[in-house]
Design a protein around this motif. Structure first.
Motif, mmCIF file in Angstrom:
data_model
loop_
_atom_site.group_PDB
_atom_site.id
_atom_site.type_symbol
_atom_site.label_atom_id
_atom_site.label_comp_id
_atom_site.label_asym_id
_atom_site.label_seq_id
_atom_site.Cartn_x
_atom_site.Cartn_y
_atom_site.Cartn_z
ATOM 1 N N ASP B 310 0.822 -1.205 0.000
ATOM 2 C CA ASP B 310 0.000 0.000 0.000
ATOM 3 C C ASP B 310 0.860 1.261 0.000
ATOM 4 O O ASP B 310 1.841 1.364 0.726
ATOM 5 N N GLY C 279 -12.083 1.560 -3.151
ATOM 6 C CA GLY C 279 -10.933 1.427 -2.261
ATOM 7 C C GLY C 279 -9.759 0.666 -2.838
ATOM 8 O O GLY C 279 -8.786 0.407 -2.125
ATOM 9 N N SER C 280 -9.800 0.323 -4.115
ATOM 10 C CA SER C 280 -8.681 -0.435 -4.701
ATOM 11 C C SER C 280 -7.466 0.444 -4.958
ATOM 12 O O SER C 280 -7.575 1.661 -5.117
ATOM 13 N N GLY C 295 -11.444 -3.088 -2.732
ATOM 14 C CA GLY C 295 -10.327 -3.358 -1.843
ATOM 15 C C GLY C 295 -9.161 -4.095 -2.488
ATOM 16 O O GLY C 295 -8.234 -4.512 -1.801
ATOM 17 N N SER C 296 -9.182 -4.268 -3.799
ATOM 18 C CA SER C 296 -8.069 -4.986 -4.462
ATOM 19 C C SER C 296 -6.804 -4.154 -4.464
ATOM 20 O O SER C 296 -6.848 -2.924 -4.505
ATOM 21 N N THR C 297 -5.672 -4.869 -4.407
ATOM 22 C CA THR C 297 -4.397 -4.202 -4.680
ATOM 23 C C THR C 297 -3.721 -4.980 -5.788
ATOM 24 O O THR C 297 -3.468 -6.177 -5.658
#
Lengths: 314, 314, 314
Positions: B310, C279-280, C295-297
């Protein structure tokens, strides 16, 4: 509104009524809630005037090449002196606006005018050094590009030279405590060249950016002597530290150190406070987030040839 | 300095003394050591005037669309003729400056004025051909972009059209022996579009660059008919030959040959004197340093999805 | 030509004869075959005037920061009202030109003047909302960049702010049925910032593009709140549907949907009507043509360090 005026206005054929009063009132309400009025009215430095100042200073540094008129050997010093005089005076006023503006934020003890005068004086003294550095940059561009036909073509055509010319002067202002003007000058160059060098970056002599569009060099970057970058190279930050409230910590060394004699090819991305050792070559499109020792050669993974879905694109 | 003037100057409140005389002297010393004075004072062509000339020539080529006034059917030829007359005359003077300047470097036998007149004459004859080529380019842009609503939107809005318009005229000047003006015109387009086409590149009809920012096309590139490029495509050199002293060999074929009907998607990098065969598709972000046969489709390695730290970014 | 004039012209020393008449005739022949004359002469909107209008509207929205003079608390509403009045009137004329032009293509029922008046009126009403949105964008830039020293530095320096300011106004015009002016405004920003946002793109509040050069955002892109992009990010189309004749189908949803709180790092390319979940984080240089859940990265394949052929570059 006066009903007579209203009637007359209604008769204007080409200029219908837009109820500007209501829009003005709405905009006022927004401004009152907004940051802008927190600090009250003021006059900010002018980008347009800075563009003119930069043209003038460039002409003073390179009178025979960037000057606006045919200059004789006898006349050149008069031209240089007059051009400096005019443009430093203009710069003084823009600096005063910056310091007046920021003094509202209580960062400054001296009067804005005194401070501006001191900064212009110190800035002027740095101009010969800036010219000498720029000569090394222009020479590096000529030496580094097989398409360059003459030193003068490089000086008057190459966006990389425009960018470093702006940077060398912006960096002086940055170090003298005028970060707003410095940033504005950097963005003037960014807009015209596509090269985004933060005025805080430290850059050694004989620096050359070829083509240049898309280059980004962050605030705390340190670049040695005789470094060459190609288009779309990023020297950026890897992560942004935040404080206990999740807000970004401003400032702090977070960009690469690039040692002497390094070449970074097009599209390479180097992130974080890493060191690229002296004499290294970083290949095109490489993504690099760690330090590499002197003399390294880094390339990206090889491309595979394979089925390609026709039409995949932009 | 006269002490009386010194005293009066000290009384100027808003204009402190900066010791300009000393700076002028320092700058003179640097110039004397520098290349600039080796060649003596001269006047170089003016970028600002060239910007105006290019606007004028564009208006003459597309009077109903890029002309500056409302033109009637009856008046259009008068407008075109007058606009050509004015701008070719301006171009003549700029060419004379280029040739006068380079003649100091003893490359030229004819007088700068005669040579400039001959070049303008030959340039003017090429204008109808340039317009006809540009019509094919505009049509290619309209046909190639689903967001294009009309031919005219393409002509007045698309940066790719601005770039090729400048290139087609710059290339004529390049071939006529005016490489400095040609390069200056290319850089005018580069600055306003982010598209960097060296004026030496040979480009066939129906050429379209979409979006365009970051495109680089090198000096010895050869592009066939009906080729389409997207933003950030590089057609560059792979290695730069050096002579026995380590200095770059200037000139020499070193950029790709792109045959007819090829599409190169965004971010692809093609380097060296390789041939991209007719009808090939080169996928986004591909890095290519070898020739590919006609009809090839080349894509980059697939992206892996994985843990991502992140905050990694710029 | 009159022989007397011919003789006199031959005596002009600095202005050789170029046979302009023949070139004018050739250009006329090309125009007759071309699309341009199909639609007859007309006057198109002027980019130069639009640049001025955009400066005026920006000054009306941010009078204390982008206004051209020192404004007092008492005078600010007068300044705003007058600046709106002048620039909306100018906009009215440019809109009339657009509608007059397209009405030749029979798309419009109302008179160009009436339609222009209605559009300006609706546009003016949207200005306060645009200012409020821009306040969220400026705040997002300040919060998102550790190098930002003040809200005002962001407003007057950041190219990402220039781009979104132009976009928010261009988008209003696009939705009101003025796609040509909207596109011209977008290209004004593209030219000065390197950021190419199609005016059709829907963009939520608190949007920030850092550095920005090379960003491309397609016509049917939808972006949620609090999204951050870095330089050279593409939100593009994957494939272009064609009709039975092989011609492109114009329009049609073909660009990504980016949900709230997404960050896309430099150089990432996202293509097609895919959804990037809330939120990725999309890593630098990633190539993505499929949807990813909230929420992926996503990161690109790691770079290999290996032998590197010296000199490989541009």
């Amino acid at each position: 509104m006066n009903p007579e005026i209203k009637k007359r206005r209604a008769r204007e054929i080409d200029r219908p009524t837009w109820n500007i009063e209501a829009i003005v009132a709405e905009l006022r309400d927004i401004r009152i809630k907004d940051h802008e009025t927190r600090e009250g009215p003021a006059k900010l430095p002018s980008r347009k005037i800075l563009v003119r100042i930069m043209e003038g200073l460039a002409a003073a540094l390179f009178p025979n090449r960037l000057g606006t008129c045919r200059i004789t050997c006898e006349g050149v010093d008069f031209y240089v002196g007059h051009t400096l005089d005019v443009n430093l005076t203009e710069l003084l006023e823009q600096l005063r606006l910056e310091f007046e503006f920021t003094s509202g934020a209580a960062l400054i003890i001296d009067s804005p005018s005194d401070l501006a005068a001191a900064v212009v004086s110190a800035f002027a003294k740095e101009l010969p050094k800036a010219r000498a550095l720029l000569d090394t940059d222009i020479r590096a561009a000529y030496d580094g590009d097989p398409a360059a036909r003459s030193i003068d073509e490089v000086l008057i055509c190459y966006p990389g030279v425009t960018a470093i010319l702006h940077h060398r002067l912006a960096h002086v202002l940055y170090k003298l405590g005028a970060p707003l003007l410095a940033r504005m000058i950097a963005e003037i160059a960014h807009s015209s060249t596509g090269i985004d060098i933060h005025p805080g970056a430290e850059i050694g002599e004989s620096f050359f950016i070829d083509h240049g569009t898309g280059v980004v060099i962050g605030e705390t970057t340190i670049i040695g002597k005789n470094v060459r970058l190609y288009q779309a190279v990023t020297l950026g930050a890897k992560r942004f530290p935040t404080d206990e409230h999740g807000a970004l910590v401003k400032g702090g060394a977070r960009h690469p150190i690039v040692e002497d004699d390094v070449v970074v090819y097009a599209g390479a991305t180097i992130l974080g406070r890493v060191t690229i050792g002296r004499g290294s070559s970083i290949g095109g499109n490489v993504w690099l987030t760690r330090s590499v020792p002197p003399g390294s050669t880094i390339s990206q993974a090889q491309v595979r040839s394979e089925d390609f879905h026709d039409g995949a694109g932009i």
